[in-house]
Design an enzyme around this catalytic site. Structure first.
Site, PDB file in Angstrom:
ATOM      1  N   THR A 291       0.940  -1.117  -0.214  1.00 52.43           N
ATOM      2  CA  THR A 291      -0.153  -0.221   0.012  1.00 52.43           C
ATOM      3  C   THR A 291       0.794   1.251   0.051  1.00 52.43           C
ATOM      4  OG1 THR A 291      -0.128  -0.098   2.210  1.00 52.43           O
ATOM      5  CG2 THR A 291      -2.033  -1.032   0.876  1.00 52.43           C
TER       6      THR A 291
ATOM      7  N   LYS B  71       4.099  -7.005   4.283  1.00 54.68           N
ATOM      8  CA  LYS B  71       3.720  -5.620   3.978  1.00 54.68           C
ATOM      9  C   LYS B  71       3.637  -4.613   5.313  1.00 54.68           C
ATOM     10  CE  LYS B  71       0.484  -3.490   3.350  1.00 54.68           C
ATOM     11  NZ  LYS B  71      -0.445  -2.472   4.186  1.00 54.68           N
TER      12      LYS B  71
ATOM     13  N   THR C 239       0.767  -6.380  13.782  1.00 56.20           N
ATOM     14  CA  THR C 239       1.222  -5.001  13.131  1.00 56.20           C
ATOM     15  C   THR C 239       1.292  -4.972  11.757  1.00 56.20           C
ATOM     16  OG1 THR C 239       3.848  -5.796  13.080  1.00 56.20           O
ATOM     17  CG2 THR C 239       3.118  -5.133  15.071  1.00 56.20           C
TER      18      THR C 239
ATOM     19  N   GLU D 272       6.508   5.192   7.327  1.00 55.44           N
ATOM     20  CA  GLU D 272       6.053   6.314   6.643  1.00 55.44           C
ATOM     21  C   GLU D 272       7.031   7.545   7.044  1.00 55.44           C
ATOM     22  OE1 GLU D 272       1.408   4.651   5.684  1.00 55.44           O
ATOM     23  OE2 GLU D 272       1.785   6.063   7.432  1.00 55.44           O
TER      24      GLU D 272
ATOM     25  N   ASN E 102      -0.085  10.708   5.594  1.00 56.48           N
ATOM     26  CA  ASN E 102      -1.233  10.244   6.241  1.00 56.48           C
ATOM     27  C   ASN E 102      -2.418  11.271   6.135  1.00 56.48           C
ATOM     28  OD1 ASN E 102      -1.041   7.477   7.735  1.00 56.48           O
ATOM     29  ND2 ASN E 102       0.887   8.292   8.140  1.00 56.48           N
TER      30      ASN E 102
ATOM     31  N   THR F 231      -7.466  11.379   0.091  1.00 55.62           N
ATOM     32  CA  THR F 231      -7.922  12.400  -0.783  1.00 55.62           C
ATOM     33  C   THR F 231      -6.757  12.706  -1.802  1.00 55.62           C
ATOM     34  OG1 THR F 231      -6.841  13.976   0.829  1.00 55.62           O
ATOM     35  CG2 THR F 231      -8.944  13.612   1.162  1.00 55.62           C
TER      36      THR F 231
END
Length: 392
Positions: A143, A169, A180, A266, A387, A392
């Protein structure tokens, strides 16, 4: 990477991702495999987790179908039925019992699974099965991951060589509350299910349950292990001499995948191992290590390369564990920073550590012999951007 004998994988684009990248994966064992799994402790569970819990309880699995983009979570009874429809369509195409197919999903929550696109892609998914498609399958389950995650280990079992491999992943919603992220482990060992389950729990405790990126736990977190027995070894039990070697290999494999997840956190720029030593109990050490590893102030200091040792000591002090502040010692990469209640070295001696892409922070409590460590990442501007823009 060496794939596990008796397992075939594939990864295709079902049109779930806008850029036509792979988004649908299949793991298929040529024979029914003994299966075990650990699922999220989040009380809110995605539909595929509910189906997976039911089916893995039977002890056998032959195929796992995984889609990215859509988690099929917070979708009620329809979501549950959608997961069943996908899994049962696959079982029909493969010609195996429905109970042997488990669905798994990852991605955004609260949206209906695009069942039509997935079902339409199942024939291509099956046709594409191959021994060497590990990377393709790993790519399909990504993702926000920036790279595919896979690894393998081999171990001697008598005169034979067994293989344990995995794809995984995860980059966000990573918190040590089992499991997790998603991880799918395959081995050709003949091993009893009780021993298999016990080994998975042992391996996860020091890997998937000892990492954190952001303190959030997904409703879809799952770790599966399948053992198809094609190696033909004498069945391994908890009392077998080979059991310990299997646990070691599995723990090493899980540790590598877990490390990849933290390194791919991230927006992460730093990987930091937090170790708490000389605690009264392991539980005390764990509580303090997690308090430090999840502190936003500590994590932002890591990102800013600011050797703000006071934030670390303060996080330890609010962990709910009793200790004598006069006894504790803090080390950055083995350099003593804090001792007897005050800073013990000029900052110039240890500030350079924070400029490294990875380093260790060790807090010694001076209270006992127990210890615990956890792997964490820093918290950057990019994490907020990823995030805040995710849907969006």
């Amino acid at each position: 990477m060496k794939n596990t004998p008796g397992f075939l994988l594939s990864g295709v684009s079902a049109g779930l991702k806008k850029n036509e990248k792979r988004d649908l994966a299949l793991i298929f064992s040529t024979v029914p495999a003994r299966a075990s799994a650990i699922f999220t402790k989040n009380l809110v569970k995605g539909a595929p987790v509910l189906v997976g819990q039911e089916r893995v309880a039977g002890g056998l699995c032959q195929a796992i179908i995984i889609n990215s983009v859509n988690a099929n979570a917070f979708t009620g009874q329809k979501g549950y039925e959608d997961s069943l429809e996908v899994a049962n369509t696959l079982s029909g195409r493969l010609g195996i019992d429905e109970s042997l197919v488990i669905p798994s999903s990852t991605g955004v929550t609260g949206e209906w699974l695009r069942v039509g696109k997935i079902k339409k892609s199942i024939p291509r998914l099956i046709k594409g099965l191959g021994e060497d498609n590990v990377r393709e399958a790993a790519e399909a389950i990504m993702t926000t991951d920036s790279f595919p995650k896979y690894a393998s280990r081999q171990l001697a079992v008598g005169e034979k060589t067994a293989t344990v491999s995995a794809i995984g992943k995860g980059a966000g919603m990573i918190c040590p509350d089992m499991a997790t992220m998603l991880c799918f482990i395959m081995t050709d060992l003949n091993i009893g299910r009780k021993a298999l389950s016990k080994a998975l729990v042992a391996a996860a405790s020091g890997s998937f349950n000892a990492i954190t990126v952001d303190g959030d736990t997904s409703p879809n977190d799952s770790v599966f292990i399948l053992a198809n027995g094609v190696l033909g070894n004498r069945q391994i039990t908890e009392k077998s001499g080979d059991y310990g070697r299997f646990v070691d290999a599995l723990s090493s494999l899980c540790g590598e995948i877990a490390g990849m997840i933290v390194s791919d956190g991230e927006g992460a720029t730093k990987i930091v191992r937090i170790s708490v030593t000389e605690a009264r109990t392991e539980r005390d050490a764990e509580k303090i290590a997690r308090a430090i590893a999840t502190s936003q102030l500590v994590k932002t200091a890591f990102y800013g390369e600011d050797a703000n040792w006071g934030r670390i000591v303060a996080a330890a002090g609010r962990a709910g564990v009793k200790f004598d502040p006069e006894k504790i010692k803090l080390y950055f990469e083995g350099i003593e920073v804090f001792s007897k209640g005050v800073k013990s070295k000029p900052e110039s001696r240890f500030a350079r550590v924070f400029k490294k892409p990875s380093f260790t922070v060790t807090l010694s409590l001076g209270e006992g012999e127990a210890a615990y460590s956890i792997l964490t990442s820093d918290l950057s501007h990019k994490y907020v951007s990823i995030n805040s823009d995710y849907r969006t």
